[in-house]
Design an enzyme around this catalytic site. Structure first.
Site, mmCIF file in Angstrom:
data_model
loop_
_atom_site.group_PDB
_atom_site.id
_atom_site.type_symbol
_atom_site.label_atom_id
_atom_site.label_comp_id
_atom_site.label_asym_id
_atom_site.label_seq_id
_atom_site.Cartn_x
_atom_site.Cartn_y
_atom_site.Cartn_z
ATOM 1 N N ASP A 9 0.861 -1.186 0.000
ATOM 2 C CA ASP A 9 0.000 0.000 0.000
ATOM 3 C C ASP A 9 0.894 1.233 0.000
ATOM 4 O O ASP A 9 2.091 1.165 0.307
ATOM 5 C CB ASP A 9 -0.915 0.007 1.227
ATOM 6 N N GLU A 50 1.957 3.876 -4.070
ATOM 7 C CA GLU A 50 1.461 2.497 -4.175
ATOM 8 C C GLU A 50 2.377 1.647 -5.041
ATOM 9 O O GLU A 50 2.672 0.491 -4.709
ATOM 10 C CB GLU A 50 0.032 2.520 -4.715
ATOM 11 N N ASP A 75 -5.142 -2.883 -2.439
ATOM 12 C CA ASP A 75 -6.451 -2.243 -2.555
ATOM 13 C C ASP A 75 -6.464 -1.135 -3.605
ATOM 14 O O ASP A 75 -7.447 -0.401 -3.727
ATOM 15 C CB ASP A 75 -6.923 -1.696 -1.206
ATOM 16 N N ASP A 124 -1.211 -0.908 5.039
ATOM 17 C CA ASP A 124 -1.669 0.468 5.268
ATOM 18 C C ASP A 124 -1.038 1.034 6.534
ATOM 19 O O ASP A 124 -0.596 2.195 6.564
ATOM 20 C CB ASP A 124 -3.193 0.480 5.367
ATOM 21 N N HIS A 194 -19.261 29.683 -7.692
ATOM 22 C CA HIS A 194 -19.957 30.900 -8.130
ATOM 23 C C HIS A 194 -21.472 30.683 -8.225
ATOM 24 O O HIS A 194 -21.962 29.549 -8.316
ATOM 25 C CB HIS A 194 -19.433 31.332 -9.498
ATOM 26 N N ARG A 246 -18.061 35.096 -13.840
ATOM 27 C CA ARG A 246 -19.040 34.634 -12.855
ATOM 28 C C ARG A 246 -18.450 34.514 -11.463
ATOM 29 O O ARG A 246 -19.143 34.721 -10.458
ATOM 30 C CB ARG A 246 -19.647 33.306 -13.308
ATOM 31 N N GLU A 270 -12.003 27.487 -14.457
ATOM 32 C CA GLU A 270 -12.645 26.217 -14.778
ATOM 33 C C GLU A 270 -11.901 25.515 -15.910
ATOM 34 O O GLU A 270 -11.084 26.121 -16.629
ATOM 35 C CB GLU A 270 -14.113 26.467 -15.162
#
Length: 390
Positions: A9, A50, A75, A124, A194, A246, A270
């Site tokens: 992991d 990983e 996993d 883990d 926004h 915006r 964006e």
């Protein structure tokens, strides 16, 4: 021929952020733990950590017996499917790591199996021990009193799956390390999507490569309501916004209420949706079905016409995040942005895979919040809160 199980992991506190891996080699017949490996590897992504854990586990198995047969259990669906040959390795950073893993043992000696996270607790735990050590400026070393024991599925008092719910080894490490360091006040991003534009109710792609619409009447009302709520809380100290209209309009409404200046960060814009700008999902599906399928399946795929991939957006959002953390350390920052950047910041804070973007709802003028700590950890404190609009 001897058969062993390698469980591996890796993790990153920030993705990318402080990272480490863990791996354990277990006798397939008896469940005896034969070897443990863990290492703090500096700043890296979850996927890199990983793969590094896989390589370390395979090497530990080879050191025990070069002729060994190995069942790898992880996993990470990505690593298992890529190493099994069922998924292509598109990300250039993953290819050399996968090649390194394949070079450790002949292909015929290794098989791969995906397991749920709760069945991979040993590896883990080792990965987290390595990251904890890195936070202290140390490298991981096995606890002096640690004794080899059974692997997953058996009762082991040194594992977090023990009957009383405690991790004895971890408790010993905490006790010997003394009190935790004072990390100070976190840097908190209050993430504001926004308000609505004329395109929002129509659910059309509206990114940074289109017409740059401003807020609609409904969007201006939403911005006022959220600004009023933020002023009532009185916690915001700084404001930064995407350069798109915006977001700037939404930020200016908040700034007027809070009496704060607004700074623009280009990294918060964006996604550029290329030829999909202004189209609905159904229209894109009809006109560009192959490109749409590829985009939904891979973070490296671009929208038709040279738009941005999710991976490209994640890179610039990560850079923007790091700039803002450095400039506003210990403060509460209102970050006015868009669906993809806000979801990306939340995903990175959770260490979630790229497909998690499709599993979050983010309404217009909604608030989310992430706290970032000095040790590299992040905590998602709020997601898609629209209570100010009701």
């Amino acid at each position: 021929m001897r058969e062993v199980v390698v469980e591996a992991d890796g993790g990153s506190r920030g993705n990318p952020g402080p990272a480490g891996y863990g791996a354990v080699v277990v006798d397939a017949a008896t469940g005896e733990t034969l070897a443990e490996r863990a290492e703090y590897i500096g700043t890296a992504t979850n996927n890199v950590a990983e793969y590094r854990g896989l390589v370390a586990g395979l090497r530990a198995a080879r050191e025990l017996d070069p002729e060994v047969t190995v069942r790898v259990r992880m996993d990470s669906r990505l690593v298992v499917e890529q190493m099994s040959g069922r998924w292509q390795i598109r990300h250039p950073a993953m290819r050399p790591l996968a090649a390194e893993a394949r070079s450790v043992l002949p292909a015929g000696q290794v098989t791969y199996e995906w397991i749920p996270r709760e069945r991979n607790k040993h590896a883990d735990r080792l990965a987290n021990e390595a990251m904890d050590a890195g936070a202290r400026g140390e490298q991981w070393s096995p606890p002096a009193a640690a004794a080899a024991g059974p692997s997953a599925g058996a009762e082991d008092p040194g594992r977090s799956g023990a009957r009383d719910g405690t991790d004895v080894r971890a408790a010993r490490n905490v006790a010997s390390a003394g009190p935790p360091p004072d990390l100070g006040a976190p840097t908190t991003f209050v993430l504001l999507r926004h308000g609505e534009t004329p395109l929002t109710p129509q659910k059309r792609f509206s990114g940074s490569g289109g017409s740059d619409p401003g807020l609609s009447e409904a969007g201006r009302f939403q911005a006022e309501r959220v600004a009023q709520a933020l002023a009532g809380r009185g916690t915001v100290q700084d404001i930064v916004t995407s350069p798109l209209a915006r977001c700037r309009e939404t930020a200016q409404v908040a700034a007027a209420r809070l009496g704060l200046p607004v700074r623009v960060d280009e990294g918060l814009r964006e996604t550029d949706f290329g030829a999909w700008e202004g189209l609905t999902f159904a229209e894109v599906r009809e006109r560009h079905p192959r490109d749409m399928d590829a985009w939904l399946a891979s973070q490296d795929a671009e929208p038709t016409g040279g738009g941005e991939s999710f991976a490209a957006v994640a890179r610039r959002v990560t850079e923007a995040r790091d700039r803002l953390l450095a400039a506003h350390a210990g403060r509460t920052l209102l970050v006015v942005s868009h669906v993809t950047p806000v979801k990306t910041l939340v995903r990175l804070a959770l260490g979630a895979p790229p497909e998690a973007l499709f599993r979050m709802e983010l309404s217009a003028a909604s608030l989310s919040a992430v706290a970032y700590y000095a040790d590299g950890n992040a905590s998602v404190r709020l997601l898609n809160d629209t209570s100010a609009l009701r």
